[in-house]
Design a protein around this motif. Structure first.
Motif, PDB file in Angstrom:
ATOM      1  N   GLN A   1       0.978  -1.087   0.091  1.00  0.00           N
ATOM      2  CA  GLN A   1       0.331   0.297  -0.386  1.00  0.00           C
ATOM      3  C   GLN A   1       0.602   1.058   0.111  1.00  0.00           C
ATOM      4  OE1 GLN A   1      -3.341  -0.285  -0.492  1.00  0.00           O
ATOM      5  NE2 GLN A   1      -2.497  -2.411  -0.344  1.00  0.00           N
ATOM      6  N   THR A   2       2.227   0.631   0.125  1.00  0.00           N
ATOM      7  CA  THR A   2       2.755   2.178   0.222  1.00  0.00           C
ATOM      8  C   THR A   2       2.863   2.715  -1.174  1.00  0.00           C
ATOM      9  OG1 THR A   2       4.458   1.019   1.561  1.00  0.00           O
ATOM     10  CG2 THR A   2       5.267   3.177   0.400  1.00  0.00           C
ATOM     11  N   LYS A   3       2.985   4.178  -0.827  1.00  0.00           N
ATOM     12  CA  LYS A   3       2.998   5.162  -2.243  1.00  0.00           C
ATOM     13  C   LYS A   3       3.893   6.419  -1.916  1.00  0.00           C
ATOM     14  CE  LYS A   3      -1.028   3.702  -4.593  1.00  0.00           C
ATOM     15  NZ  LYS A   3      -0.471   2.440  -4.564  1.00  0.00           N
ATOM     16  N   TYR A   4       5.186   6.867  -2.578  1.00  0.00           N
ATOM     17  CA  TYR A   4       5.552   7.944  -2.738  1.00  0.00           C
ATOM     18  C   TYR A   4       6.065   8.618  -3.941  1.00  0.00           C
ATOM     19  CZ  TYR A   4       7.759   5.236   1.137  1.00  0.00           C
ATOM     20  OH  TYR A   4       7.423   4.105   2.624  1.00  0.00           O
ATOM     21  N   ASP A   5       5.502   9.731  -3.947  1.00  0.00           N
ATOM     22  CA  ASP A   5       5.374  11.275  -5.038  1.00  0.00           C
ATOM     23  C   ASP A   5       7.627  10.822  -5.743  1.00  0.00           C
ATOM     24  OD1 ASP A   5       3.111  11.831  -4.716  1.00  0.00           O
ATOM     25  OD2 ASP A   5       3.825  14.054  -3.555  1.00  0.00           O
ATOM     26  N   GLY A   6       7.259  10.511  -6.848  1.00  0.00           N
ATOM     27  CA  GLY A   6       8.518  10.027  -7.802  1.00  0.00           C
ATOM     28  C   GLY A   6       8.837   8.613  -7.882  1.00  0.00           C
TER      29      GLY A   6
ATOM     30  N   ALA B   1      17.144   4.453  -8.617  1.00  0.00           N
ATOM     31  CA  ALA B   1      16.984   4.112  -7.857  1.00  0.00           C
ATOM     32  C   ALA B   1      15.824   2.812  -7.200  1.00  0.00           C
ATOM     33  CB  ALA B   1      16.686   4.682  -7.036  1.00  0.00           C
ATOM     34  N   LEU B   2      15.871   1.875  -6.870  1.00  0.00           N
ATOM     35  CA  LEU B   2      14.769   0.867  -6.335  1.00  0.00           C
ATOM     36  C   LEU B   2      14.469   1.191  -4.864  1.00  0.00           C
ATOM     37  CD1 LEU B   2      16.858  -1.967  -7.868  1.00  0.00           C
ATOM     38  CD2 LEU B   2      14.843  -0.620  -8.972  1.00  0.00           C
TER      39      LEU B   2
ATOM     40  N   GLY C   1      23.501   4.574  -9.660  1.00  0.00           N
ATOM     41  CA  GLY C   1      22.084   4.205  -8.785  1.00  0.00           C
ATOM     42  C   GLY C   1      22.018   3.261  -8.060  1.00  0.00           C
ATOM     43  N   TYR C   2      20.961   3.190  -7.037  1.00  0.00           N
ATOM     44  CA  TYR C   2      21.324   2.112  -5.711  1.00  0.00           C
ATOM     45  C   TYR C   2      20.254   2.106  -5.224  1.00  0.00           C
ATOM     46  CZ  TYR C   2      18.445   5.933  -4.018  1.00  0.00           C
ATOM     47  OH  TYR C   2      17.289   7.408  -3.650  1.00  0.00           O
ATOM     48  N   ILE C   3      20.138   0.753  -4.834  1.00  0.00           N
ATOM     49  CA  ILE C   3      18.510   0.561  -4.145  1.00  0.00           C
ATOM     50  C   ILE C   3      19.293   0.216  -2.428  1.00  0.00           C
ATOM     51  CG2 ILE C   3      20.293  -2.385  -3.988  1.00  0.00           C
ATOM     52  CD1 ILE C   3      17.370  -3.780  -3.997  1.00  0.00           C
ATOM     53  N   ARG C   4      18.193   0.806  -1.745  1.00  0.00           N
ATOM     54  CA  ARG C   4      18.049   0.663  -0.512  1.00  0.00           C
ATOM     55  C   ARG C   4      16.950  -0.266   0.284  1.00  0.00           C
ATOM     56  NH1 ARG C   4      17.025   6.325   2.156  1.00  0.00           N
ATOM     57  NH2 ARG C   4      19.074   6.251   2.378  1.00  0.00           N
TER      58      ARG C   4
ATOM     59  N   LYS D   1      14.302  11.177   1.873  1.00  0.00           N
ATOM     60  CA  LYS D   1      14.019  11.805   0.093  1.00  0.00           C
ATOM     61  C   LYS D   1      15.060  10.140  -0.410  1.00  0.00           C
ATOM     62  CE  LYS D   1      12.954  16.042   1.031  1.00  0.00           C
ATOM     63  NZ  LYS D   1      13.565  18.033   1.083  1.00  0.00           N
ATOM     64  N   ASP D   2      15.245   9.451  -0.598  1.00  0.00           N
ATOM     65  CA  ASP D   2      16.416   8.489  -1.312  1.00  0.00           C
ATOM     66  C   ASP D   2      15.421   7.298  -0.738  1.00  0.00           C
ATOM     67  OD1 ASP D   2      17.868  10.234  -2.114  1.00  0.00           O
ATOM     68  OD2 ASP D   2      19.340   9.893  -0.039  1.00  0.00           O
ATOM     69  N   GLY D   3      14.497   7.507  -0.071  1.00  0.00           N
ATOM     70  CA  GLY D   3      13.573   6.536  -0.454  1.00  0.00           C
ATOM     71  C   GLY D   3      13.718   5.553   1.148  1.00  0.00           C
ATOM     72  N   ARG D   4      12.396   6.094   1.547  1.00  0.00           N
ATOM     73  CA  ARG D   4      11.816   6.200   3.481  1.00  0.00           C
ATOM     74  C   ARG D   4      11.316   4.917   3.597  1.00  0.00           C
ATOM     75  NH1 ARG D   4       7.126   6.589   6.669  1.00  0.00           N
ATOM     76  NH2 ARG D   4       7.302   8.408   7.783  1.00  0.00           N
ATOM     77  N   ILE D   5      12.128   4.231   4.490  1.00  0.00           N
ATOM     78  CA  ILE D   5      11.522   2.750   5.138  1.00  0.00           C
ATOM     79  C   ILE D   5      10.777   3.330   6.285  1.00  0.00           C
ATOM     80  CG2 ILE D   5      12.468   0.748   5.890  1.00  0.00           C
ATOM     81  CD1 ILE D   5      13.636   0.835   3.288  1.00  0.00           C
TER      82      ILE D   5
END
Length: 187
Positions: free
Chosen positions: A9-14, A42-43, A72-75, A147-151
């Motif tokens: 259900q997670t949704k982030y702008d961009g 990014a992932l 690029g990166y994966i968090r 901003k680089d990926g919220r956990i």
């Protein structure tokens, strides 16, 4: 392009959200339907890798590497084997309950920080540990930008945590694809 893997259900702008039926991270065909190699910036994968076997996790990391742009990166965040909390360990154990809305997707592995880092390093990533518990159960935190990926299941954002005590933690890493790629064979 920024992609959330197994977004629920997670949704982030961009960010583009994906579910397993849209992106199976262990299938090269699924990756090819999503994008071209070296096209993703990014992932983000929060509590996804524990639903894969160790070998599937390595394959998924390899595909991430192939499809990320240089730089690029994966968090990635997973439950922490070294977090000293009985309730938590019962929830995250191998074969455990998994997510309530998808009980068949139980956990296949519980990582410690060294093992998770090794999965990504062996595929060529440069890995930074952001949050984790060490072998003694001591929690470590390095600042990271949401901003680089919220956990959500993190020290800062999970409401079960406070300065007085931890209730929910994750191993959180940033695995970056180097800008300059030395000789590396693709699996």
């Amino acid at each position: 392009m920024k992609v959330v893997i197994g977004s629920g259900q997670t949704k982030y702008d961009g960010w583009i959200n994906s579910q397993e039926d849209e992106l199976n991270i262990t299938s090269i065909e699924s990756w090819n339907r999503l994008s071209e190699p070296e096209s993703i910036d990014a992932l983000l994968a929060e509590h996804v890798w524990e639903h894969l076997t160790y070998e599937e996790g390595i394959r998924a990391a390899n595909y991430c590497y192939q499809f990320l742009k240089p730089g690029g990166y994966i968090r990635c965040a997973v439950p922490d084997k070294n977090f000293r909390n009985d309730w938590y360990q019962q929830m995250v154990k191998v074969g455990g309950p998994g997510p309530a809305d998808h009980p068949a997707a139980s956990h296949k592995i519980v990582y410690d920080a060294k093992t998770l880092v090794s999965v990504f390093e062996r595929e060529g990533f440069q890995v930074t540990l952001l949050e984790y518990c060490d072998e003694n159960g001591d929690f470590h935190y390095n600042y990271w930008n949401e901003k680089d990926g919220r956990i959500g299941r993190s020290f800062r954002f999970d409401t079960r945590n406070s300065i007085e005590g931890l209730g929910m933690v994750s191993i959180i890493i940033d695995a970056k694809k180097p800008l300059i790629i030395r000789n590396r064979s693709q699996n």
